[in-house]
Design a protein around this motif. Structure first.
Motif, PDB file in Angstrom:
ATOM      1  N   TYR A 425      35.939 -61.722-145.698  1.00  0.00           N
ATOM      2  CA  TYR A 425      35.370 -62.901-146.361  1.00  0.00           C
ATOM      3  C   TYR A 425      34.058 -62.563-147.066  1.00  0.00           C
ATOM      4  O   TYR A 425      33.733 -63.138-148.111  1.00  0.00           O
ATOM      5  N   ALA A 426      33.327 -61.626-146.512  1.00  0.00           N
ATOM      6  CA  ALA A 426      32.063 -61.218-147.134  1.00  0.00           C
ATOM      7  C   ALA A 426      32.301 -60.417-148.404  1.00  0.00           C
ATOM      8  O   ALA A 426      31.378 -60.227-149.208  1.00  0.00           O
ATOM      9  N   GLY A 427      33.537 -59.939-148.599  1.00  0.00           N
ATOM     10  CA  GLY A 427      33.848 -59.124-149.773  1.00  0.00           C
ATOM     11  C   GLY A 427      33.174 -57.773-149.737  1.00  0.00           C
ATOM     12  O   GLY A 427      32.987 -57.132-150.778  1.00  0.00           O
ATOM     13  N   ALA A 428      32.798 -57.319-148.551  1.00  0.00           N
ATOM     14  CA  ALA A 428      32.068 -56.057-148.412  1.00  0.00           C
ATOM     15  C   ALA A 428      33.036 -54.894-148.248  1.00  0.00           C
ATOM     16  O   ALA A 428      34.134 -55.056-147.707  1.00  0.00           O
ATOM     17  N   PRO A 429      32.652 -53.709-148.694  1.00  0.00           N
ATOM     18  CA  PRO A 429      33.489 -52.538-148.469  1.00  0.00           C
ATOM     19  C   PRO A 429      33.512 -52.172-146.989  1.00  0.00           C
ATOM     20  O   PRO A 429      32.609 -52.524-146.223  1.00  0.00           O
ATOM     21  N   CYS A 430      34.535 -51.453-146.597  1.00  0.00           N
ATOM     22  CA  CYS A 430      34.693 -51.098-145.187  1.00  0.00           C
ATOM     23  C   CYS A 430      33.555 -50.209-144.689  1.00  0.00           C
ATOM     24  O   CYS A 430      33.317 -50.125-143.478  1.00  0.00           O
ATOM     25  N   ASP A 431      32.827 -49.568-145.602  1.00  0.00           N
ATOM     26  CA  ASP A 431      31.716 -48.702-145.204  1.00  0.00           C
ATOM     27  C   ASP A 431      30.644 -49.472-144.429  1.00  0.00           C
ATOM     28  O   ASP A 431      29.936 -48.895-143.594  1.00  0.00           O
TER      29      ASP A 431
END
Length: 460
Positions: A425-431
């Motif tokens: 949901y945050a749209g953040a990369p898995c890193d």
């Protein structure tokens, strides 16, 4: 004719919460409930079934006591009357809580009875006529029975009927090898019944990836559940205590003799007796009310929330429907159904936590993706608890490194999956997760480790 600012039909997961917001906004509203407050979740779904799952888990762990160095003398017996009483108490308190909440709302009139539309903004309940500029339909769904020859003359159970079962079936035959059927299969096997599951598709839970289906099948079969995938039920007959189920697999027919029959082949919306045609409200070919991305029907001032709109079949999607409608109607905050990420759990033991795409769906997109897998035998927390069945799998877009989906089959994974869901949901990369320091010893601590072990899908 009684006039209101709003009418809510049904008190499932979306209805009471919406009633509270409308009441808070100063509206005069009517809430109509034809039977039990709380809908499927409280009465015949999540709450009572998970109470049964908990009792079955206790029996299973008691039988495994020696694995943990614990000695229990005497037979492990299951008191089904006690199991049912516990379930009824938990469900009953929840239902009473919902009813008390709704009845106590300022400006809210509760009417018990079956509602039918008499016009676009008018509803009849018995001899009472109600009218409002805003009407919210939250009538839920019920079990669907397939057209099996002989079924109309043969006693059978659905998820609702199972809630009233006070005895232990000698042999429970379940038609349908998906989420509802498999949860009942494992729990009743742990209670002591013989259990057979018939699934027409080539494998159980066919919506999931093949590796997940195979792993769940192995777990159930190791506990003694008999699975019959790729089998069509062509006839049923008999009476309770003596049920005959005839199957056809390829060109071969065989019969299973059981004591009880459970039909778990899907659900249908409770829209066939609402008088929707009098209001001009459109439905699809299966009876689900058509809605747009903000849950509005084709009739101005009428919304449909929860299972009856075909946009989700879970308690959490119904509650999210309420949040979407309240945000748009009361908060000036545009929210859409299309913004949510698919997520759900299968509550076998161990549970399956699912979010986003399956691997089959990711493959069909044609985009390059990365995958990480870890068996639960390599998760310290699972090994310590003596519950190291299953595995975890995460899919990542190879280009932007955002998580596409995950399937987590293992102890605690119904909770662990939310860490992945929130990151999506945050749209953040898995890193971002890979660099996070998680707590030891937990199942969640292995998520960053897995994300450091991603490989191209064609290599995995």
């Amino acid at each position: 004719m009684h006039d209101y600012d709003a009418i809510i039909i049904g008190t499932g997961q979306a209805g009471p919460a919406l009633a509270a917001r409308l009441s808070q906004a100063g509206m005069r509203l009517a809430v109509i409930e034809r039977k039990f407050f709380g809908g499927t979740c409280v009465n015949t779904g999540c709450i009572p079934t998970k109470a049964l799952v908990a009792s079955a888990y206790a029996a299973h762990m008691a039988r495994r006591a020696a694995d943990f160095g614990v000695t229990i003398r005497g037979e492990i017996a299951v008191d089904m009357a006690g199991v049912k009483a516990r379930k009824d108490d938990i469900s009953g308190k929840s239902r009473a809580g919902v009813e008390s909440w709704v009845r106590g709302l300022p400006g809210c009139t509760v009417i018990q009875g079956h509602a039918r539309f008499s016009g676009p903004h008018s509803v009849a309940v018995g001899g009472t006529m109600l009218r409002a500029g805003r009407i919210f339909i939250n009538v839920g769904g019920r079990a669907a029975a397939p057209p099996i020859p002989g079924l109309e003359r043969t006693p059978y159970l659905t998820n609702s009927g199972m809630m009233e079962l006070g005895e232990l079936p000698d042999h429970l035959v379940i038609i349908g090898g998906s989420y509802i059927g498999l949860e009942f299969a494992q729990m009743y096997r742990r209670f002591g019944s013989r259990v057979s599951v018939v699934e027409m598709a080539p494998r159980i839970i066919p919506r999931e990836d093949e590796d997940i289906s195979a792993a769940v099948a192995d777990i159930l079969e190791s506990e003694g559940v008999a699975l019959h995938p790729g089998a069509e039920c062509i006839r049923v007959s008999g009476q309770t205590g003596s049920i005959a189920v005839t199957l056809r697999h390829a060109d071969t027919a065989r019969e299973i003799a059981g004591s009880h029959l459970l039909i778990a082949t899907g659900r249908r919306p409770n829209t066939d007796d609402l008088g929707l045609e009098a209001a001009g409200i459109e439905t699809d070919e299966r009876g689900y009310i058509k809605v747009d991305d903000q849950l509005r029907t084709n009739v101005e001032g009428v919304w449909a929330l929860g299972d009856c709109n075909g946009r989700g079949a879970f308690t959490h999607t119904a509650y999210n429907d309420f949040e979407i409608v309240a945000a748009n109607l009361l908060d000036g905050n545009p929210r859409r159904v299309g913004d949510r990420i698919p997520a759900y759990c299968l509550y076998t033991d161990p549970p399956l936590g699912r979010v986003g795409m399956t691997e089959a769906e990711a493959r069909r997109t044609g985009r390059p993706y990365l995958v990480a897998r870890r068996p639960m035998t390599r998760v310290g927390r699972a090994v310590e608890k003596g519950e190291a069945l299953g595995f975890m799998k995460i899919l990542v877009d190879a280009a932007d490194r955002r998580i596409l989906g995950a399937a987590l089959l293992g102890v605690g994974c119904d909770e662990v999956v939310h860490a992945i869901l929130t990151l999506m949901y945050a749209g953040a990369p898995c890193d971002v997760m890979q660099r996070a320091m998680h707590i030891h010893p937990t199942v969640s601590e292995l998520l960053p480790t897995m994300l450091g072990e991603l490989v191209p899908a064609d290599v995995a």
